[in-house]
Design a protein around this motif. Sequence first.
Motif, PDB file in Angstrom:
ATOM      1  N   ASN A 194      -7.820   9.064   6.946  1.00 35.42           N
ATOM      2  CA  ASN A 194      -7.936   8.387   5.819  1.00 35.42           C
ATOM      3  C   ASN A 194      -9.219   7.983   6.411  1.00 35.42           C
ATOM      4  O   ASN A 194     -10.018   8.181   7.309  1.00 35.42           O
TER       5      ASN A 194
ATOM      6  N   GLU B 158       1.107   2.311   8.648  1.00 34.74           N
ATOM      7  CA  GLU B 158       0.193   1.941   9.538  1.00 34.74           C
ATOM      8  C   GLU B 158       0.593   1.599  10.988  1.00 34.74           C
ATOM      9  O   GLU B 158       2.490   1.342  11.186  1.00 34.74           O
TER      10      GLU B 158
ATOM     11  N   ARG C  83       1.128  -1.005  -0.173  1.00 34.99           N
ATOM     12  CA  ARG C  83      -0.121  -0.147   0.178  1.00 34.99           C
ATOM     13  C   ARG C  83       0.824   1.130  -0.091  1.00 34.99           C
ATOM     14  O   ARG C  83       1.102   1.039   0.908  1.00 34.99           O
TER      15      ARG C  83
ATOM     16  N   ASP D 244       0.941   4.968   2.338  1.00 34.35           N
ATOM     17  CA  ASP D 244       0.251   4.784   3.561  1.00 34.35           C
ATOM     18  C   ASP D 244       0.769   3.952   4.591  1.00 34.35           C
ATOM     19  O   ASP D 244       1.989   3.797   4.181  1.00 34.35           O
TER      20      ASP D 244
END
Length: 132
Positions: free
Chosen positions: A111, A73, A68, A71
């Motif tokens: 997001n 995490e 991804r 992005d």
Amino acid sequence: HVLDTNKNITRLEVGPASFVVHDHEKVLLGPEKMVMIPPRNYCLVAHPVLRDSDGNAVIDSFGQAKIRHGDQEVRLAQDPFPLYPGEKLVGNVTPLQILPPNQAIRLRAINDFTLENGKKIQAGEEWMFEGP
């Protein structure tokens, strides 16, 4: 991380194991220590791999993990894990912030996501997270 120069695909080898590098392979990185996150700590991983419903990394038809891109995490305490090709640890493993009673922090979503209770949060929304 091992690059297969015939297919131009980088794969992850996790050990301990005996590993023989073939003529068409090149070791790009390693051996590296796994990332260990103790209880009440977290870390940020940039460009994380895409995971299926069971938590396993999604591998495309060529044998490379899907990433991804762009992005981030947050990973909490878990078993030690390796970083897949393309993943990057942002900063260090950091202790969680503990809120004292009668205090709160203001959070803003960057997001869209869905909470565990089914409520949908859109990017830009702000809310308060209250201490115990």
